[in-house]
Write a protein that holds these residues in place. Structure first.
Motif, PDB file in Angstrom:
ATOM      1  N   SER A   1       0.831 -10.661  12.037  1.00 15.34           N
ATOM      2  CA  SER A   1       0.574  -9.372  12.669  1.00 15.34           C
ATOM      3  C   SER A   1       0.631  -8.263  11.629  1.00 15.34           C
ATOM      4  CB  SER A   1       1.624  -9.110  13.756  1.00 15.34           C
ATOM      5  OG  SER A   1       2.897  -8.880  13.168  1.00 15.34           O
ATOM      6  N   HIS A   2       0.177  -7.061  12.024  1.00 11.65           N
ATOM      7  CA  HIS A   2       0.106  -5.946  11.085  1.00 11.65           C
ATOM      8  C   HIS A   2       1.487  -5.486  10.627  1.00 11.65           C
ATOM      9  CE1 HIS A   2       0.955  -3.848  14.865  1.00 11.65           C
ATOM     10  NE2 HIS A   2       1.359  -2.828  14.143  1.00 11.65           N
ATOM     11  N   ASP A   3       2.546  -5.852  11.378  1.00 10.14           N
ATOM     12  CA  ASP A   3       3.903  -5.448  11.005  1.00 10.14           C
ATOM     13  C   ASP A   3       4.586  -6.440  10.063  1.00 10.14           C
ATOM     14  OD1 ASP A   3       4.223  -2.998  12.171  1.00 10.14           O
ATOM     15  OD2 ASP A   3       4.889  -3.782  14.094  1.00 10.14           O
ATOM     16  N   ARG A   4       3.989  -7.585   9.841  1.00 16.86           N
ATOM     17  CA  ARG A   4       4.648  -8.614   9.034  1.00 16.86           C
ATOM     18  C   ARG A   4       4.299  -8.440   7.556  1.00 16.86           C
ATOM     19  NH1 ARG A   4       6.408 -13.282  11.521  1.00 16.86           N
ATOM     20  NH2 ARG A   4       7.179 -13.789   9.453  1.00 16.86           N
ATOM     21  N   ILE A   5       4.958  -7.478   6.910  1.00 16.46           N
ATOM     22  CA  ILE A   5       4.772  -7.291   5.474  1.00 16.46           C
ATOM     23  C   ILE A   5       5.790  -8.169   4.734  1.00 16.46           C
ATOM     24  CG2 ILE A   5       3.774  -5.008   5.650  1.00 16.46           C
ATOM     25  CD1 ILE A   5       7.453  -5.461   4.798  1.00 16.46           C
ATOM     26  N   ASN A   6       5.662  -8.239   3.414  1.00 18.36           N
ATOM     27  CA  ASN A   6       6.629  -8.988   2.601  1.00 18.36           C
ATOM     28  C   ASN A   6       7.827  -8.077   2.339  1.00 18.36           C
ATOM     29  OD1 ASN A   6       8.094 -10.118   0.389  1.00 18.36           O
ATOM     30  ND2 ASN A   6       6.287 -11.273  -0.227  1.00 18.36           N
ATOM     31  N   PRO A   7       8.981  -8.318   2.963  1.00 23.26           N
ATOM     32  CA  PRO A   7      10.100  -7.384   2.837  1.00 23.26           C
ATOM     33  C   PRO A   7      10.668  -7.317   1.421  1.00 23.26           C
ATOM     34  CG  PRO A   7      10.807  -9.378   3.964  1.00 23.26           C
ATOM     35  CD  PRO A   7       9.313  -9.471   3.833  1.00 23.26           C
ATOM     36  N   ARG A   8      10.556  -8.389   0.675  1.00 25.59           N
ATOM     37  CA  ARG A   8      11.088  -8.387  -0.689  1.00 25.59           C
ATOM     38  C   ARG A   8      10.258  -7.478  -1.596  1.00 25.59           C
ATOM     39  NH1 ARG A   8      14.800 -11.547  -2.532  1.00 25.59           N
ATOM     40  NH2 ARG A   8      14.518 -13.043  -0.823  1.00 25.59           N
ATOM     41  N   VAL A   9       8.930  -7.572  -1.471  1.00 22.74           N
ATOM     42  CA  VAL A   9       8.057  -6.715  -2.279  1.00 22.74           C
ATOM     43  C   VAL A   9       8.235  -5.262  -1.862  1.00 22.74           C
ATOM     44  CG1 VAL A   9       5.655  -6.184  -2.850  1.00 22.74           C
ATOM     45  CG2 VAL A   9       6.403  -8.565  -2.703  1.00 22.74           C
ATOM     46  N   LEU A  10       8.348  -5.006  -0.560  1.00 20.25           N
ATOM     47  CA  LEU A  10       8.499  -3.636  -0.096  1.00 20.25           C
ATOM     48  C   LEU A  10       9.794  -3.014  -0.623  1.00 20.25           C
ATOM     49  CD1 LEU A  10       7.199  -1.488   1.885  1.00 20.25           C
ATOM     50  CD2 LEU A  10       9.092  -2.094   3.368  1.00 20.25           C
ATOM     51  N   ARG A  11      10.901  -3.736  -0.532  1.00 22.66           N
ATOM     52  CA  ARG A  11      12.182  -3.196  -1.010  1.00 22.66           C
ATOM     53  C   ARG A  11      12.130  -2.930  -2.516  1.00 22.66           C
ATOM     54  NH1 ARG A  11      17.126  -4.854   1.966  1.00 22.66           N
ATOM     55  NH2 ARG A  11      16.556  -5.180   4.152  1.00 22.66           N
ATOM     56  N   ALA A  12      11.548  -3.852  -3.247  1.00 26.78           N
ATOM     57  CA  ALA A  12      11.452  -3.659  -4.692  1.00 26.78           C
ATOM     58  C   ALA A  12      10.561  -2.472  -5.024  1.00 26.78           C
ATOM     59  CB  ALA A  12      10.913  -4.930  -5.356  1.00 26.78           C
ATOM     60  N   THR A  13       9.481  -2.283  -4.251  1.00 30.03           N
ATOM     61  CA  THR A  13       8.572  -1.166  -4.492  1.00 30.03           C
ATOM     62  C   THR A  13       9.254   0.166  -4.186  1.00 30.03           C
ATOM     63  OG1 THR A  13       6.644  -2.549  -4.002  1.00 30.03           O
ATOM     64  CG2 THR A  13       6.346  -0.167  -3.870  1.00 30.03           C
TER      65      THR A  13
ATOM     66  N   LYS B   1      -1.149   1.978  -6.287  1.00 30.41           N
ATOM     67  CA  LYS B   1      -1.678   0.652  -5.946  1.00 30.41           C
ATOM     68  C   LYS B   1      -0.575  -0.267  -5.430  1.00 30.41           C
ATOM     69  CE  LYS B   1      -5.575   0.563  -9.205  1.00 30.41           C
ATOM     70  NZ  LYS B   1      -6.159  -0.146 -10.379  1.00 30.41           N
ATOM     71  N   LEU B   2       0.595  -0.195  -6.067  1.00 35.56           N
ATOM     72  CA  LEU B   2       1.686  -1.067  -5.653  1.00 35.56           C
ATOM     73  C   LEU B   2       2.156  -0.727  -4.243  1.00 35.56           C
ATOM     74  CD1 LEU B   2       3.421  -3.403  -6.558  1.00 35.56           C
ATOM     75  CD2 LEU B   2       5.035  -1.773  -7.560  1.00 35.56           C
ATOM     76  N   ILE B   3       2.130   0.535  -3.904  1.00 38.75           N
ATOM     77  CA  ILE B   3       2.489   0.938  -2.542  1.00 38.75           C
ATOM     78  C   ILE B   3       1.521   0.306  -1.539  1.00 38.75           C
ATOM     79  CG2 ILE B   3       2.477   2.907  -0.948  1.00 38.75           C
ATOM     80  CD1 ILE B   3       3.691   4.567  -3.230  1.00 38.75           C
ATOM     81  N   ARG B   4       0.238   0.322  -1.857  1.00 38.35           N
ATOM     82  CA  ARG B   4      -0.743  -0.304  -0.950  1.00 38.35           C
ATOM     83  C   ARG B   4      -0.478  -1.800  -0.812  1.00 38.35           C
ATOM     84  NH1 ARG B   4      -4.414   3.370  -3.488  1.00 38.35           N
ATOM     85  NH2 ARG B   4      -5.203   1.754  -4.902  1.00 38.35           N
ATOM     86  N   VAL B   5      -0.164  -2.448  -1.936  1.00 38.09           N
ATOM     87  CA  VAL B   5       0.134  -3.882  -1.901  1.00 38.09           C
ATOM     88  C   VAL B   5       1.365  -4.149  -1.036  1.00 38.09           C
ATOM     89  CG1 VAL B   5       0.952  -5.825  -3.295  1.00 38.09           C
ATOM     90  CG2 VAL B   5      -0.961  -4.436  -4.105  1.00 38.09           C
ATOM     91  N   ALA B   6       2.395  -3.317  -1.201  1.00 38.11           N
ATOM     92  CA  ALA B   6       3.643  -3.524  -0.465  1.00 38.11           C
ATOM     93  C   ALA B   6       3.457  -3.370   1.031  1.00 38.11           C
ATOM     94  CB  ALA B   6       4.695  -2.538  -0.963  1.00 38.11           C
ATOM     95  N   GLU B   7       2.462  -2.596   1.459  1.00 40.88           N
ATOM     96  CA  GLU B   7       2.244  -2.370   2.883  1.00 40.88           C
ATOM     97  C   GLU B   7       1.213  -3.313   3.494  1.00 40.88           C
ATOM     98  OE1 GLU B   7       1.554   1.998   2.804  1.00 40.88           O
ATOM     99  OE2 GLU B   7       3.381   2.072   4.012  1.00 40.88           O
ATOM    100  N   GLU B   8       0.658  -4.204   2.667  1.00 39.58           N
ATOM    101  CA  GLU B   8      -0.316  -5.161   3.201  1.00 39.58           C
ATOM    102  C   GLU B   8       0.382  -6.210   4.065  1.00 39.58           C
ATOM    103  OE1 GLU B   8      -2.280  -6.912  -0.091  1.00 39.58           O
ATOM    104  OE2 GLU B   8      -3.532  -5.164  -0.540  1.00 39.58           O
ATOM    105  N   PRO B   9      -0.159  -6.493   5.250  1.00 43.06           N
ATOM    106  CA  PRO B   9       0.431  -7.554   6.068  1.00 43.06           C
ATOM    107  C   PRO B   9       0.301  -8.914   5.382  1.00 43.06           C
ATOM    108  CG  PRO B   9      -1.078  -6.174   7.343  1.00 43.06           C
ATOM    109  CD  PRO B   9      -1.285  -5.827   5.902  1.00 43.06           C
ATOM    110  N   ILE B  10       1.248  -9.781   5.648  1.00 49.26           N
ATOM    111  CA  ILE B  10       1.151 -11.153   5.164  1.00 49.26           C
ATOM    112  C   ILE B  10      -0.063 -11.799   5.820  1.00 49.26           C
ATOM    113  CG2 ILE B  10       2.295 -13.407   5.098  1.00 49.26           C
ATOM    114  CD1 ILE B  10       4.968 -11.869   5.269  1.00 49.26           C
ATOM    115  N   PRO B  11      -0.959 -12.434   5.048  1.00 49.37           N
ATOM    116  CA  PRO B  11      -2.172 -13.017   5.635  1.00 49.37           C
ATOM    117  C   PRO B  11      -1.858 -13.947   6.803  1.00 49.37           C
ATOM    118  CG  PRO B  11      -2.310 -13.056   3.242  1.00 49.37           C
ATOM    119  CD  PRO B  11      -0.915 -12.606   3.580  1.00 49.37           C
ATOM    120  N   GLY B  12      -2.618 -13.792   7.874  1.00 48.25           N
ATOM    121  CA  GLY B  12      -2.458 -14.664   9.026  1.00 48.25           C
ATOM    122  C   GLY B  12      -1.355 -14.246   9.978  1.00 48.25           C
TER     123      GLY B  12
END
Length: 241
Positions: free
Chosen positions: A173-185, A160-171
């Motif tokens: 583009s699809h590439d704009r994920i949260n880099p801090r959450v992704l790195r921590a994940t 589940k956390l992997i899915r959350v980490a790959e979710e785009p930031i609302p509003g």
């Protein structure tokens, strides 16, 4: 006189809220560092992911006329992630981060007012007199037992956390994920032995358009990848090196 009254009301909020959180399965908790005056914390180990803690920060604030309000933030915390990231060089971290930052252990967080359902409950109520204390505590307790539980449930497994980490930031583009959450994940996957998942997340991230120059860049991501590979041989092998 006004200050004493405010302090008395504040202490009542803290006392009654602590009792409510203990009933909800949380225990008082002291994080490695606290950046907010008036904050007090609670934790639960019932998260579902090894080496993680579900934590709730309660924060006391005051209006100009002396009223008190208690807001909250939900955190997913991993001291193991914090330890791992403290060995990463500065040029591999997000811009402005330091290797010795105690905040590396914070995998993800969400302010109560950003959680769903606020339109029904409203923002945290102001406490003016002792009679208002139960109302404020009930508001906080309802958020914890409702939207906060859902937020943690959405992060109670590596998958589940992997899915959350790959979710785009609302509003964005699809590439704009949260880099801090992704790195921590990615790091949390590594410390829990999910090396293939960590490698997959990194591969996908290196293929993104890195359009967040104020925070991250391709060069920083590549340096982060190399630093993890140098420290964790199993991750290096999963990356095919």
């Amino acid at each position: 006189m006004a200050a004493r009254k405010r302090d008395r009301v504040t202490n009542m909020v803290k006392g009654e809220l602590t009792d409510a959180m203990v009933r909800a399965g949380y225990m008082p908790y002291e994080p490695l560092v606290e950046s907010n005056d008036g904050a007090f914390w609670f934790k639960s180990d019932a998260v579902g992911i090894p080496n993680t803690i579900a934590a709730v920060q309660a924060l006391i604030g005051y209006s100009r006329d002396g009223a008190t309000r208690c807001t909250g933030t939900a955190f997913l915390i991993s001291p193991r992630v914090g330890d791992a990231l403290q060995s990463i060089p500065s040029d591999a971290l997000l811009k402005g981060d330091r290797p010795d930052s105690p905040f590396h252990e914070r995998v993800d967080y969400r302010v109560f007012n950003e959680l769903p359902g606020l339109e029904l409950m409203g923002k945290a109520p102001w406490v003016i007199t002792e009679a208002d204390v139960p109302i404020a505590v009930q508001w906080f307790e309802n958020r914890v037992s409702g939207a906060v539980v859902k937020w943690f449930d959405d992060r109670n497994s590596i998958e589940k956390l992997i899915r959350v980490a790959e979710e785009p930031i609302p509003g964005t583009s699809h590439d704009r994920i949260n880099p801090r959450v992704l790195r921590a994940t990615i790091t949390l996957c590594i410390v829990n032995g999910y090396f293939t998942d960590a490698a997959g997340l990194m591969t996908a991230h290196l293929e993104r358009d890195h359009v967040q120059p104020n925070v991250d860049s391709f060069d920083r991501v590549a340096a982060f990848d190399r630093a993890l590979a140098d420290r964790f041989p199993e991750y290096r092998r999963a990356r095919g090196r």
